[in-house]
Scaffold this active site. Sequence first.
Site, PDB file in Angstrom:
ATOM      1  CD  GLU A  35     119.685  45.390 135.615  1.00  0.00           C
ATOM      2  OE1 GLU A  35     118.965  45.633 136.586  1.00  0.00           O
ATOM      3  OE2 GLU A  35     120.879  45.046 135.734  1.00  0.00           O
ATOM      4  CE  LYS A  93     120.535  49.694 129.371  1.00  0.00           C
ATOM      5  NZ  LYS A  93     120.656  48.354 129.856  1.00  0.00           N
ATOM      6  CB  CYS A 149     119.591  46.395 125.035  1.00  0.00           C
ATOM      7  SG  CYS A 149     118.669  46.293 126.558  1.00  0.00           S
TER       8      CYS A 149
HETATM    9  C1  UDX Z   1     123.020  43.767 126.359  1.00  0.00           C
HETATM   10  C2  UDX Z   1     124.168  44.275 127.238  1.00  0.00           C
HETATM   11  O1  UDX Z   1     125.242  43.347 127.195  1.00  0.00           O
HETATM   12  C3  UDX Z   1     123.684  44.477 128.664  1.00  0.00           C
HETATM   13  O2  UDX Z   1     124.715  45.017 129.456  1.00  0.00           O
HETATM   14  C4  UDX Z   1     122.491  45.429 128.635  1.00  0.00           C
HETATM   15  O3  UDX Z   1     121.975  45.595 129.921  1.00  0.00           O
HETATM   16  C5  UDX Z   1     121.401  44.903 127.721  1.00  0.00           C
HETATM   17  O4  UDX Z   1     121.934  44.664 126.427  1.00  0.00           O
HETATM   18  P1  UDX Z   1     121.825  41.416 125.976  1.00  0.00           P
HETATM   19  O5  UDX Z   1     121.083  42.104 124.881  1.00  0.00           O
HETATM   20  O6  UDX Z   1     121.063  40.604 126.962  1.00  0.00           O
HETATM   21  O7  UDX Z   1     122.637  42.486 126.847  1.00  0.00           O
HETATM   22  O8  UDX Z   1     122.887  40.440 125.326  1.00  0.00           O
HETATM   23  P2  UDX Z   1     124.412  40.537 124.873  1.00  0.00           P
HETATM   24  O9  UDX Z   1     125.155  39.442 125.523  1.00  0.00           O
HETATM   25  O10 UDX Z   1     124.979  41.884 125.006  1.00  0.00           O
HETATM   26  O11 UDX Z   1     124.312  40.166 123.315  1.00  0.00           O
HETATM   27  C6  UDX Z   1     123.651  40.989 122.380  1.00  0.00           C
HETATM   28  C7  UDX Z   1     123.759  40.396 120.988  1.00  0.00           C
HETATM   29  O12 UDX Z   1     125.091  40.486 120.479  1.00  0.00           O
HETATM   30  C8  UDX Z   1     123.373  38.915 120.923  1.00  0.00           C
HETATM   31  O13 UDX Z   1     122.597  38.671 119.775  1.00  0.00           O
HETATM   32  C9  UDX Z   1     124.719  38.220 120.820  1.00  0.00           C
HETATM   33  O14 UDX Z   1     124.622  36.970 120.183  1.00  0.00           O
HETATM   34  C10 UDX Z   1     125.509  39.230 120.006  1.00  0.00           C
HETATM   35  N1  UDX Z   1     126.966  39.107 120.192  1.00  0.00           N
HETATM   36  C11 UDX Z   1     127.533  39.359 121.395  1.00  0.00           C
HETATM   37  C12 UDX Z   1     127.764  38.754 119.110  1.00  0.00           C
HETATM   38  O15 UDX Z   1     127.277  38.528 118.007  1.00  0.00           O
HETATM   39  N2  UDX Z   1     129.122  38.667 119.296  1.00  0.00           N
HETATM   40  C13 UDX Z   1     129.716  38.918 120.493  1.00  0.00           C
HETATM   41  O16 UDX Z   1     130.948  38.823 120.573  1.00  0.00           O
HETATM   42  C14 UDX Z   1     128.888  39.267 121.578  1.00  0.00           C
END
Ligand code: UDX
Length: 464
Positions: A162, A222, A278
């Site tokens: 996913e 993944k 993740c």
């Molecule tokens: C992630 C992956 O993006 C997704 O493809 C996978 O399936 C699951 O893991 P998710 O954990 O839901 O998704 O959130 P994501 O938007 O990736 O953010 C992860 C963390 O990184 C968050 O705490 C977010 O705040 C942080 N982040 C993200 C930053 O600090 N800076 C950024 O520029 C982007």
Amino acid sequence: MKIKNICCIGAGYVGGPTMAVIAQKCSKVKVTVVDINEKRIKQWNDPDVQNIPIYEPGLSEIVEETRGKNLFFSTDVDRAIDEADMIFISVNTPTKTYGIGKGMAADLKYIELCARQIAAVAKNDKIVIEKSTLPVRTAAALKNILDNAGNGVKYQILSNPEFLAEGTAVEDLRNPDRVLIGGDVETEEGREAMDALVNIYASWVPKERILTTNVWSSELSKLTANAFLAQRVSSINAISELCEKTGADVNEVSRAVGMDSRVGSKFLKASVGFGGSCFQKDILNLVYIARTYNLQEVADYWEQVIIMNDHQKRRFAANMVQTMYNTVAGKKIALLGWAFKKDTNDTRESAAIYVADYLLNEQAEIVVYDPKVTEEQIYSDLDYLGSRSGDANRQAVTVVDSPYEACEDAHAIAVLTEWNEFKELDWQKLYDQMLKPAFLFDGRRLLEPKTKKEIGFEFYAIGN
Ligand code: UDX
Ligand code: ADP
């Protein structure tokens, strides 16, 4: 092969939204989502769709449209397995907290339980799909358990990782960059099973965006995708610290770097540290598997992404203490945001938990406001760390349902989740209610600094 019945084991952040979108896009397929957690299933079946257990923009509308038609939520796992042609496994795979690989390897006990249950119940051939994030080569273990059930049922194991991100799950599912399907490409039966899953997605995803690979490539892709994304965040967070020392501004650096089309502009937002279910887990899986194969440099390389992230969370909290005259003991500190990012009620590995824990160790009094996270969840996150007793957490931490209440008589505010509503708060009103000097720490670069300084805040933002 025509799929009529889909079962999904695990009604969580992955299983729930994914099955809702499949049900909406494939109206002829019956989709049943099962879970052993009765409370969760009850919430999914709540007549008021606003009460479903997962907050995700656009999700309640889809559930409203499909539930009771071709989307069902149930605790009857055996029956759903028996009826299904295709079974998605979307159960949780937390990091092990005991034994070999403790703190690093994924705990596969829930996956194994699912496999054993499928093996015990199935009477006709099934396609079994790994949806949860899993360490590489889990499919082999699954196949082993299923094939040894000895009831003559044939299984095809597919990996269909996913890629949805929480907060944008519905949009990511409706319009994915790609769908990845790994399977046994060597055999006719394997290719048939892969085709059956391709056809489900092809109901709404253009064929050229559906990739098929062997199982191991799919599983490893993944982990790699998440490791690369997390690495970008750790990279920019490392630069944010340097910015604070040199007078550079990390937002300006991000912008300049991101405009290089070879780098790209996404995932370059400095923050108080990444969270979520993740990133950390997947990198730990990668590190663990590299160590298992004795690839020390590979393991160390990826582990540094986690080390940097831990540093960023600690550094933010330490800076708060230092700025407030090296003590926060007995001081009231308002935390705005507890979720690991905006537009989700998920708090797994949220930076807020670690910042709060650090401040509690310094004997601060914490007040939390988050628009979607429950009080019960916040206490459970803190209790899980085991730094102090549950009573001590309840004594030192208060959860409120208004940001204004949170900031009354506070010495400091820390913005830890980038909820849009925080930008629109009446910051003058918040300032007026606080003790002076009023400190404001922006862990998300969410707030416009100039106006906050004009109001009178002692303002600090990551990377500035
Ligand atoms: C992630 C992956 O993006 C997704 O493809 C996978 O399936 C699951 O893991 P998710 O954990 O839901 O998704 O959130 P994501 O938007 O990736 O953010 C992860 C963390 O990184 C968050 O705490 C977010 O705040 C942080 N982040 C993200 C930053 O600090 N800076 C950024 O520029 C982007
Ligand atoms: P994710 O983010 O991967 O979806 P969640 O923790 O939100 O993770 O969801 C996983 C769900 O799987 C939980 O609701 C849990 O109760 C469920 N689950 C775990 N093991 C089983 C099992 N053997 N049978 C059915 N459901 C299970």
